[in-house]
Write an enzyme that holds these catalytic residues in place. Sequence first.
Site, PDB file in Angstrom:
ATOM      1  N   LYS A 206      72.686   6.836  17.800  1.00  0.00           N
ATOM      2  CA  LYS A 206      72.772   5.448  17.377  1.00  0.00           C
ATOM      3  C   LYS A 206      71.900   4.578  18.279  1.00  0.00           C
ATOM      4  O   LYS A 206      71.852   4.771  19.498  1.00  0.00           O
ATOM      5  CB  LYS A 206      74.224   4.970  17.434  1.00  0.00           C
ATOM      6  CG  LYS A 206      75.164   5.717  16.488  1.00  0.00           C
ATOM      7  CD  LYS A 206      74.836   5.435  15.031  1.00  0.00           C
ATOM      8  CE  LYS A 206      75.830   6.132  14.107  1.00  0.00           C
ATOM      9  NZ  LYS A 206      75.602   5.785  12.681  1.00  0.00           N
ATOM     10  N   ASP A 234      69.465   5.787  14.301  1.00  0.00           N
ATOM     11  CA  ASP A 234      70.203   5.033  13.287  1.00  0.00           C
ATOM     12  C   ASP A 234      70.578   3.672  13.856  1.00  0.00           C
ATOM     13  O   ASP A 234      71.341   3.582  14.821  1.00  0.00           O
ATOM     14  CB  ASP A 234      71.456   5.816  12.895  1.00  0.00           C
ATOM     15  CG  ASP A 234      72.250   5.165  11.777  1.00  0.00           C
ATOM     16  OD1 ASP A 234      71.866   4.073  11.319  1.00  0.00           O
ATOM     17  OD2 ASP A 234      73.252   5.758  11.352  1.00  0.00           O
ATOM     18  N   GLU A 260      66.930   5.239  10.688  1.00  0.00           N
ATOM     19  CA  GLU A 260      67.895   5.030   9.603  1.00  0.00           C
ATOM     20  C   GLU A 260      68.421   3.599   9.621  1.00  0.00           C
ATOM     21  O   GLU A 260      68.685   3.044  10.687  1.00  0.00           O
ATOM     22  CB  GLU A 260      69.040   6.031   9.781  1.00  0.00           C
ATOM     23  CG  GLU A 260      70.119   5.983   8.731  1.00  0.00           C
ATOM     24  CD  GLU A 260      71.131   7.082   8.952  1.00  0.00           C
ATOM     25  OE1 GLU A 260      72.289   6.913   8.499  1.00  0.00           O
ATOM     26  OE2 GLU A 260      70.784   8.112   9.574  1.00  0.00           O
ATOM     27  N   GLU A 287      73.228   4.979   2.819  1.00  0.00           N
ATOM     28  CA  GLU A 287      74.668   5.208   2.962  1.00  0.00           C
ATOM     29  C   GLU A 287      75.490   4.024   2.477  1.00  0.00           C
ATOM     30  O   GLU A 287      76.635   4.198   2.073  1.00  0.00           O
ATOM     31  CB  GLU A 287      75.031   5.547   4.404  1.00  0.00           C
ATOM     32  CG  GLU A 287      74.960   4.401   5.391  1.00  0.00           C
ATOM     33  CD  GLU A 287      75.404   4.830   6.784  1.00  0.00           C
ATOM     34  OE1 GLU A 287      76.514   4.452   7.180  1.00  0.00           O
ATOM     35  OE2 GLU A 287      74.641   5.518   7.462  1.00  0.00           O
ATOM     36  N   ASP A 310      75.531   8.666  -0.531  1.00  0.00           N
ATOM     37  CA  ASP A 310      76.902   8.672  -0.026  1.00  0.00           C
ATOM     38  C   ASP A 310      77.818   9.030  -1.186  1.00  0.00           C
ATOM     39  O   ASP A 310      77.623   8.546  -2.309  1.00  0.00           O
ATOM     40  CB  ASP A 310      77.264   7.307   0.548  1.00  0.00           C
ATOM     41  CG  ASP A 310      78.641   7.297   1.199  1.00  0.00           C
ATOM     42  OD1 ASP A 310      78.717   7.470   2.421  1.00  0.00           O
ATOM     43  OD2 ASP A 310      79.639   7.120   0.471  1.00  0.00           O
ATOM     44  N   HIS A 337      74.422  11.156   3.664  1.00  0.00           N
ATOM     45  CA  HIS A 337      75.205  10.558   4.740  1.00  0.00           C
ATOM     46  C   HIS A 337      76.585  11.203   4.762  1.00  0.00           C
ATOM     47  O   HIS A 337      77.199  11.421   3.720  1.00  0.00           O
ATOM     48  CB  HIS A 337      75.357   9.055   4.503  1.00  0.00           C
ATOM     49  CG  HIS A 337      76.428   8.406   5.307  1.00  0.00           C
ATOM     50  ND1 HIS A 337      77.590   7.915   4.750  1.00  0.00           N
ATOM     51  CD2 HIS A 337      76.529   8.182   6.638  1.00  0.00           C
ATOM     52  CE1 HIS A 337      78.350   7.405   5.700  1.00  0.00           C
ATOM     53  NE2 HIS A 337      77.739   7.554   6.850  1.00  0.00           N
TER      54      HIS A 337
END
Length: 417
Positions: A206, A234, A260, A287, A310, A337
């Site tokens: 992240k 992400d 992402e 997602e 998703d 995702h």
Amino acid sequence: MRFPTADAGDGSDAINRGDYSATYVSLKTDAGVEGAGFTFTNGRGNEITCAAVRALAHHVVGRSVDDIFAEPVAFWRSLSADVQLRWLGPEKGVIHMATGAIVNAVWDLRAKLEGKPLWQLLAEMPTQELVSNVDFHHITDALTPDEAAAILDKGLSGLDDRRAELERDGFPSYTTSVGWLGYPDDKVRALTQQAYAEGWRAMKMKVGGPIDDDVRRARIIREEIGPDALLMMDANQVWDVDEAIANMARLAEFDPYWIEEPTHADDVLGHARIQRAVAPIRVATGEVAANRVIFKQLLQAEAIGVMQIDACRVGGVNEVLSEILMAAKFGVPICPHAGGVGLCELVQHLAVFDYLRVGTSLEGRMVEYVDHLHEHFTDPVRTRGGRYLLPTEPGYSATMKPASIAEYSFPEGPAWR
């Protein structure tokens, strides 16, 4: 259902901090078979999604599986376009997620009745039946029924060989468990070392905190995995467009495979501008893409190099079928995702179907894996050497253990007293 994940920092990113939750739907039948479905949410938001499911329940209660699949799009629209509830979307947000929970339960029920895991049910389904389950409304300028049928017919060639390959080797995956934003540096390093030792050669971290912190954490992970393993990043939508471009210029030294959700999920043109600026780094998103129409625009605008579907954000299996088919038409690989509550369990079926019948290539394709909460499912995901193993039990792998339902139901479960 609500699980106390926030205290440990599990699932923490640049925006989300709440306890992982799920609206869980069980469809009981007079045959004694139950269909299970859910949509993943976060904390108190789950209470709203539960209310939406209750508001839509009358569209499925009292119906038969044969009746529903005789006119699948009509059934899907009865939920997604309920004349008194559609205004709350339309076809997005809470109502759409509630639709997904119910639709997923219907597909789980059908797969159980036919004695097949969902991926097999879909992969073996006749082309015209698959096409009949897709609502092409608002996407025919990107994908027509005839184009979808041609893709699915082509996917019949080599199907058995691809299935044998997955049965032997599993499906490629990457792990996100190493790099949650709330983890301290020493935990990030230890988890990265552990994941690499277990065979993972693709990992995601992240980003979206202070950029110097992102750079430091990226350096830790890259040091541990070496130059050849894949590192994905992400940002969970936290950056503005120019900010995303500037920050990725800083992070490019760590050779990220993709960035992402670099900006707001609905900003199609913003994603396109970022993709042009950061190439050859790929932009990945999807997602929280609201529906098939957003995906259509992302593909038409050449805004993404990786499409992330998703299982629960959109209106369940039917709408995901349209998204998978559009991605094949535009030549963009799908990397679903996952994580959350049960998303790994669901999307493995969708990724396998995509490979077997639609995309027919593993190039650039991976399924996200997060090592959270699988113990609460009767048919949890199984991995080996950084790859998903094919589900074998009938259904959509959505059924939760009765003991887990009793313990973590909110607010009456013992875990919350």
